[in-house]
Design an enzyme around this catalytic site. Structure first.
Site, PDB file in Angstrom:
ATOM      1  N   THR A   1       4.097   2.765   5.400  1.00 19.00           N
ATOM      2  CA  THR A   1       2.306   2.448   6.060  1.00 19.00           C
ATOM      3  C   THR A   1       1.715   3.208   6.773  1.00 19.00           C
ATOM      4  OG1 THR A   1       1.345   0.899   6.587  1.00 19.00           O
ATOM      5  CG2 THR A   1       3.310   0.852   7.259  1.00 19.00           C
TER       6      THR A   1
ATOM      7  N   ARG B   1       0.913  -5.120  -5.317  1.00 16.61           N
ATOM      8  CA  ARG B   1       1.527  -6.400  -4.585  1.00 16.61           C
ATOM      9  C   ARG B   1       1.643  -7.242  -5.830  1.00 16.61           C
ATOM     10  NH1 ARG B   1      -3.154  -3.217  -0.586  1.00 16.61           N
ATOM     11  NH2 ARG B   1      -1.818  -3.163   0.693  1.00 16.61           N
TER      12      ARG B   1
ATOM     13  N   ASP C   1       1.929  -0.203  12.161  1.00 15.92           N
ATOM     14  CA  ASP C   1       1.470  -2.069  13.122  1.00 15.92           C
ATOM     15  C   ASP C   1       3.442  -2.493  12.411  1.00 15.92           C
ATOM     16  OD1 ASP C   1       1.230  -2.157   9.816  1.00 15.92           O
ATOM     17  OD2 ASP C   1      -0.158  -3.345  10.047  1.00 15.92           O
TER      18      ASP C   1
ATOM     19  N   ASP D   1       5.301  -5.181   6.151  1.00 18.44           N
ATOM     20  CA  ASP D   1       6.181  -6.099   6.382  1.00 18.44           C
ATOM     21  C   ASP D   1       6.159  -7.497   4.862  1.00 18.44           C
ATOM     22  OD1 ASP D   1       3.311  -6.269   6.313  1.00 18.44           O
ATOM     23  OD2 ASP D   1       2.984  -7.418   8.753  1.00 18.44           O
TER      24      ASP D   1
ATOM     25  N   ARG E   1      -7.071  -2.820   9.872  1.00 13.50           N
ATOM     26  CA  ARG E   1      -7.674  -4.010   9.193  1.00 13.50           C
ATOM     27  C   ARG E   1      -6.978  -4.259  10.391  1.00 13.50           C
ATOM     28  NH1 ARG E   1      -5.516  -5.470   3.424  1.00 13.50           N
ATOM     29  NH2 ARG E   1      -3.420  -4.328   4.039  1.00 13.50           N
TER      30      ARG E   1
ATOM     31  N   GLY F   1       0.421  -0.668  -0.096  1.00 19.58           N
ATOM     32  CA  GLY F   1       0.299  -0.066  -0.046  1.00 19.58           C
ATOM     33  C   GLY F   1       1.095   0.961  -0.088  1.00 19.58           C
TER      34      GLY F   1
ATOM     35  N   ASP G   1      -0.520   2.279   8.494  1.00 23.40           N
ATOM     36  CA  ASP G   1      -0.463   1.616  10.174  1.00 23.40           C
ATOM     37  C   ASP G   1      -0.127   1.785  11.034  1.00 23.40           C
ATOM     38  OD1 ASP G   1      -3.231   1.251   8.247  1.00 23.40           O
ATOM     39  OD2 ASP G   1      -2.289  -1.003   8.240  1.00 23.40           O
TER      40      ASP G   1
END
Ligand code: F6P
Length: 328
Positions: A130, A76, A134, A107, A176, A15, A132
């Site tokens: 990213t 991706r 995360d 990741d 997510r 992403g 996120d």
């Protein structure tokens, strides 16, 4: 034994995130500074398979620092998951005279880099990008700060209309598997409730909290919901439940969606991109590989890629308590 690095490939993968262009620019300029060559791979690993690479020099990254998205584009790649795909990617890698790879992504992208390193001994460095946030091994990923500011700005606007109509808004934000955006933007935007994947207190507690808000004199409310939250089966179910059980509420849903991934990177993300990009090149020139660069306590650090992929970046749960106190 490491071979001398003279030509580095850089790609963005997974992403997109604001700050990716600034990181590519930093990698390119660090290469030029060190008198080595740099090539950009288009559309992540897929571009390596399709041999879509472009030479990058100092001027080719002009005016990119402020641009959102990624000018190298991203994908991706399913083909890169196959041994044949990776074989083809390696053939092109060698044919272009490349000897190291910098991957900017999350990741999944780092896992690809690790496998590529294992199979073909290609030196790989990861830069975490990213929205996120995360990724283990860095307190901040590229794009996260920009996304937070985008979300806070959007919720501020929603608050204007919510208070004008005495309405309750469920605002769904990205995440997510992780609630970093929801929790921090929720606090920053003064949300009444914040629902994140890391904690499920149940829908009853949400109703109770909304009842308390009403009793305390609040006439409008904002509930921030991470897309991976498990309190309900999504934000629309939450709306239906509250409408059914609290008919006094006029409820609306706003899903912020992919606008959170766009926009010009914040100053924080631009500076972070610069520092991470320079460090990634330094590590390769120092003969290092299989590392992810990151930022911890304002120092640029590096950890093993495998660790970055396998370990979990835990959210600071104390922030939930802070959110509770501030929403009284
Ligand atoms: O990982 C970044 C992210 O933006 C997540 O927050 C979100 O769930 C996902 O990507 C969306 O992916 P896509 O762009 O493929 O819909």
């Amino acid at each position: 034994m490491s071979t001398k690095v003279t030509k580095i490939a850089v790609m963005t993968s997974g992403g997109d995130a604001p700050g990716m262009n600034a990181a590519v620019r930093a990698v390119v300029r660090a290469c030029v500074f060190n008198n080595i060559e740099c090539m950009g791979v288009l559309r992540g690993y897929q571009g390596l398979i399709d041999n879509e690479l472009i030479p990058l020099d100092s001027r080719s990254v002009r005016n990119t620092i402020s641009r959102g998205g990624t000018f190298l584009q991203t994908a991706r790649s399913a083909a890169f998951r196959t041994p044949e795909g990776r074989e083809q990617a390696y053939k092109n890698f060698k044919a272009n005279g490349l000897d190291a790879l910098i991957v900017i992504g999350g990741d999944g992208s780092f896992t690809g880099g690790m496998i590529f390193n294992k199979e073909f001994k290609v030196p790989v460095i990861g830069i975490p990008g990213t929205i996120d946030n995360d990724i283990y091994g860095t307190q901040f990923t590229l794009g996260y700060d920009t996304a937070l500011n985008t979300v806070v700005e959007a919720i501020d606007k929603i608050r204007d209309t919510a208070s004008s109509h005495n309405r309750l808004f469920f605002v769904e934000v990205m995440g997510r598997d992780a609630g970093f955006i929801a929790l921090n933007a929720g606090i920053g935007a003064g949300a009444e409730e914040i629902l994140i994947p890391e904690e499920n207190l149940g829908i009853e507690r949400l109703v109770e909290s909304l009842e308390n808000s009403k009793k305390s004199g609040k006439t409008s409310s904002i509930v921030v919901v991470a897309e991976g939250d498990k309190t309900g089966k999504g934000v629309f179910e939450l709306k239906d439940y509250v409408e059914k059980n609290m008919p006094e509420y006029d409820v609306r849903v706003s899903v912020l969606g992919h606008m959170q991934r766009g926009g010009s990177p914040s100053c924080f993300d631009r500076v972070l991109a610069g520092r991470l990009g320079v460090k990634a090149v330094d590590l390769l020139l120092g003969g290092q590989s299989n590392l992810m660069v990151g930022i911890n306590n304002n120092e640029i650090t590096a950890i093993n890629l495998e660790k970055a992929v396998k370990l979990h970046h835990d959210i600071n749960m104390d922030l939930l308590r802070v959110a509770d106190i501030l929403s009284i």
